[in-house]
Design a protein around this motif. Structure first.
Motif, PDB file in Angstrom:
ATOM      1  N   ALA A 139       0.591  -1.348  -0.247  1.00 34.98           N
ATOM      2  CA  ALA A 139       0.121  -0.040   0.044  1.00 34.98           C
ATOM      3  C   ALA A 139       0.990   1.194  -0.012  1.00 34.98           C
ATOM      4  O   ALA A 139       0.335   2.248  -0.441  1.00 34.98           O
ATOM      5  CB  ALA A 139      -0.944  -0.034   1.230  1.00 34.98           C
ATOM      6  N   LEU A 140       2.228   1.190   0.605  1.00 26.93           N
ATOM      7  CA  LEU A 140       2.939   2.576   0.446  1.00 26.93           C
ATOM      8  C   LEU A 140       3.691   2.501  -0.510  1.00 26.93           C
ATOM      9  O   LEU A 140       3.875   3.415  -1.305  1.00 26.93           O
ATOM     10  CB  LEU A 140       3.808   2.441   1.794  1.00 26.93           C
ATOM     11  N   ASN A 151      -5.468   1.565  -5.837  1.00 25.27           N
ATOM     12  CA  ASN A 151      -5.061   2.772  -5.154  1.00 25.27           C
ATOM     13  C   ASN A 151      -5.665   4.076  -5.974  1.00 25.27           C
ATOM     14  O   ASN A 151      -6.440   5.033  -5.603  1.00 25.27           O
ATOM     15  CB  ASN A 151      -3.490   2.840  -4.857  1.00 25.27           C
ATOM     16  N   PHE A 190      -5.196   2.701  12.100  1.00 28.09           N
ATOM     17  CA  PHE A 190      -4.412   3.569  11.101  1.00 28.09           C
ATOM     18  C   PHE A 190      -3.065   4.012  11.637  1.00 28.09           C
ATOM     19  O   PHE A 190      -2.194   4.813  11.095  1.00 28.09           O
ATOM     20  CB  PHE A 190      -5.189   4.736  10.619  1.00 28.09           C
ATOM     21  N   ASP A 191      -2.914   3.833  12.907  1.00 29.88           N
ATOM     22  CA  ASP A 191      -1.655   4.348  13.832  1.00 29.88           C
ATOM     23  C   ASP A 191      -1.512   3.283  14.597  1.00 29.88           C
ATOM     24  O   ASP A 191      -2.075   2.531  15.109  1.00 29.88           O
ATOM     25  CB  ASP A 191      -1.608   5.592  14.185  1.00 29.88           C
ATOM     26  N   ALA A 231       1.319  -0.623   8.413  1.00 28.82           N
ATOM     27  CA  ALA A 231       1.344   0.475   7.681  1.00 28.82           C
ATOM     28  C   ALA A 231       1.309   0.213   6.234  1.00 28.82           C
ATOM     29  O   ALA A 231       0.941   0.856   5.277  1.00 28.82           O
ATOM     30  CB  ALA A 231       2.545   1.476   8.064  1.00 28.82           C
ATOM     31  N   ARG A 232       1.839  -1.235   5.959  1.00 28.50           N
ATOM     32  CA  ARG A 232       1.946  -1.374   4.355  1.00 28.50           C
ATOM     33  C   ARG A 232       0.579  -1.931   3.871  1.00 28.50           C
ATOM     34  O   ARG A 232       0.537  -2.241   2.709  1.00 28.50           O
ATOM     35  CB  ARG A 232       3.027  -2.565   4.357  1.00 28.50           C
ATOM     36  N   PHE A 234      -3.380  -1.992   2.867  1.00 29.91           N
ATOM     37  CA  PHE A 234      -4.275  -1.036   2.080  1.00 29.91           C
ATOM     38  C   PHE A 234      -5.546  -0.655   3.296  1.00 29.91           C
ATOM     39  O   PHE A 234      -5.534   0.505   3.234  1.00 29.91           O
ATOM     40  CB  PHE A 234      -4.847  -1.645   1.016  1.00 29.91           C
ATOM     41  N   ASP A 236      -5.447  -0.301   6.504  1.00 29.78           N
ATOM     42  CA  ASP A 236      -4.998   0.529   7.549  1.00 29.78           C
ATOM     43  C   ASP A 236      -4.647   2.008   6.830  1.00 29.78           C
ATOM     44  O   ASP A 236      -5.016   3.022   7.389  1.00 29.78           O
ATOM     45  CB  ASP A 236      -3.644   0.171   8.046  1.00 29.78           C
ATOM     46  N   GLN A 237      -4.154   1.837   5.711  1.00 31.67           N
ATOM     47  CA  GLN A 237      -3.889   3.130   4.945  1.00 31.67           C
ATOM     48  C   GLN A 237      -5.283   3.879   4.673  1.00 31.67           C
ATOM     49  O   GLN A 237      -5.189   5.167   4.743  1.00 31.67           O
ATOM     50  CB  GLN A 237      -3.217   2.923   3.521  1.00 31.67           C
ATOM     51  N   ARG A 241      -6.892   7.626   5.551  1.00 31.01           N
ATOM     52  CA  ARG A 241      -7.311   8.662   4.563  1.00 31.01           C
ATOM     53  C   ARG A 241      -8.761   9.017   4.958  1.00 31.01           C
ATOM     54  O   ARG A 241      -9.262   9.756   4.077  1.00 31.01           O
ATOM     55  CB  ARG A 241      -7.143   8.167   3.427  1.00 31.01           C
TER      56      ARG A 241
END
Ligand SMILES: [Zn+2]
Length: 448
Positions: A139-140, A151, A190-191, A231-232, A234, A236-237, A241
């Motif tokens: 995702a990153l 994405n 997400f964190d 974090a990697r 989707f 969570d990302q 957002r």
């Protein structure tokens, strides 16, 4: 299939799209179905990208409403249960079959469905894509064409809600005492502090609504993942957002090899979720969200590795005074290779099949050396087991296995010790008073 379903589920079960009850869905199984749907009124097909090997990635869109919902499945190529489920949902909608969905949904929602995000992995039966990359860890970095395509869709449509649909292993249990987790939910963080922002709070609330409804139909089988922040990934990302994201894992149900119960439960919970998104005023008040957040945390936890295929309890060993439990698991969901997964006090484990070993002692049996052709029928195989042959060694091509049983050929790691060891191919006998009473072969137990 002998599965008893409630009335609510059985009509969804009967209206499944035909020929999708398979071990593994590949592009050739769904391409024609997608094209059929694309020719229906009110359905638009978009190619959102190409896989690494150049296969098209399709997205089907329905409805014209202001609230945007995105669902994607088979991001992991070998996890296709929900692929069938989302196609079932489109079928129910386009064929105008009765569902719990609000009659005015198309003015309230726009639904985008990506039924197979990873067609290369689906073709090959792998979790990863053709680059060998796990798309859900991209995702990153965005180095996979499939991850980039997902994405880009999110950047273009700005979904309010996203459903990330997967399969989990058979060995997850719903809470400390529950059954197999047939579905498991997660509203990802997400964190690393697992902060609850507005998007995550809504995802938790909708999850609680889905779980309560599903649990009424399948008690003690609907769980909640306690995921770490990744974090990697989707989900969570996207939560970070501001997109309310819900992960759903399809799981095991007894005597349901191709997970048709989990498939039908997906249809049920997703229709319920879409309906709730049509009726948001009912559950998005501050008071109701607080109440649902509490319900979310009350969902039984999805416990990994708390189940095994075969559990032998309290087995004894000749010449020793101790007893122990032995757990056996398949190497992967559809593998015929089963290994001894754990030995010791396994009272917190449940077996999909459990055998009481108390009063029995273990005998590994002996090897049958193949030096001429051997025809095996059910009867002749059981006769060999009765004589104490637990497995075959030598030229395996000499065996003509016409029996219904799994047999063990040249086990990679064999021991003729009277102990049991982790990682070996489980084979042998349960003996009482010098007689072989049961044989166990891989994860199967056979009375002799
Ligand atoms: Zn997955």
């Amino acid at each position: 299939m002998d599965i008893l379903l409630s009335n609510e589920l059985s009509s969804l079960y009967e209206n499944r799209v035909a020929n999708l009850d398979k071990q593994q869905l590949m592009p050739e199984h769904i391409d024609a179905i997608i094209d059929d749907f694309a020719s229906c009124d009110g359905v638009t097909k978009t190619i959102i990208g190409q896989s690494f090997c150049g296969l098209p990635i399709s997205c089907l869109s329905l409805g014209d409403g202001p609230k945007k919902v995105l669902l994607w499945t088979q991001m992991h190529g070998d996890e296709s249960t929900a692929t069938a489920a989302v196609l079932d949902i489109i079928h129910l909608i386009t064929a105008k079959l009765s569902t719990s969905l609000n009659a005015n949904w198309h003015n309230l929602l726009t639904i985008h469905i990506i039924p197979m995000l990873n067609p290369d992995g689906a073709s090959a039966g792998t979790r990863e894509n053709a680059q060998g990359i796990d798309i859900n860890r991209d995702a990153l970095a965005l180095q996979t064409p499939e991850g980039k395509a997902l994405n880009a869709v999110v950047e273009r449509i700005h979904p309010d809600f996203a459903f990330n649909l997967h399969d989990q292993k058979d060995y997850f249990r719903c809470g400390a005492h529950g059954k197999s987790s047939t579905l498991a939910f997660l509203a990802p963080a997400f964190d690393s502090q697992k902060t609850i922002n507005h998007a995550r709070r809504n995802a938790m609330a909708l999850t609680a609504l889905m779980q309560v409804n599903a649990n009424a139909l399948l008690p003690a089988g609907i769980a909640r993942y306690d995921g770490e922040f990744s974090a990697r990934s989707f989900g969570d990302q996207f939560t970070g957002r501001g997109i309310s994201t819900i992960l759903i894992e399809s799981g095991h149900y007894p005597n349901d090899r191709y997970r048709q119960v989990a498939r039908t439960m997906n249809v049920f919970v997703l229709l319920h979720a879409l309906n709730m998104l049509c009726e948001e005023s009912y559950w998005t008040t501050d008071e109701k969200l607080t109440e649902l957040e509490i319900k979310y945390w009350q969902i039984p936890e999805n416990k990994e590795n708390k189940l095994c295929d075969l559990l032998i309890k309290d087995l004894g060993f000749a010449g020793n005074s101790y007893t122990t439990d032995i757990a056996m698991r398949k190497q992967s969901r559809f593998s015929s290779l089963t290994l001894v997964a754990d030995i010791g006090d396994l009272h917190q484990q449940h077996g999909l099949n459990t055998v009481q070993g108390l009063g029995y002692t273990y005998d590994p049996g002996q090897s049958y050396l193949l030096n001429e052709e051997l025809y095996l029928s059910n009867e002749s195989y059981i006769e060999l087991l009765k004589k104490g042959f637990s497995h075959f060694v030598g030229n395996i091509n000499l065996i003509k296995n016409h029996s219904d049983y799994t047999i063990i050929e040249n086990p990679k790691y064999w021991h003729d010790d009277k102990k049991m060891m982790k990682g070996v191919t489980p084979a042998g006998f349960l003996c009482k008073e010098g007689e072989r009473k049961f044989a166990f072969v891989m994860g199967e137990i056979l009375p002799l």
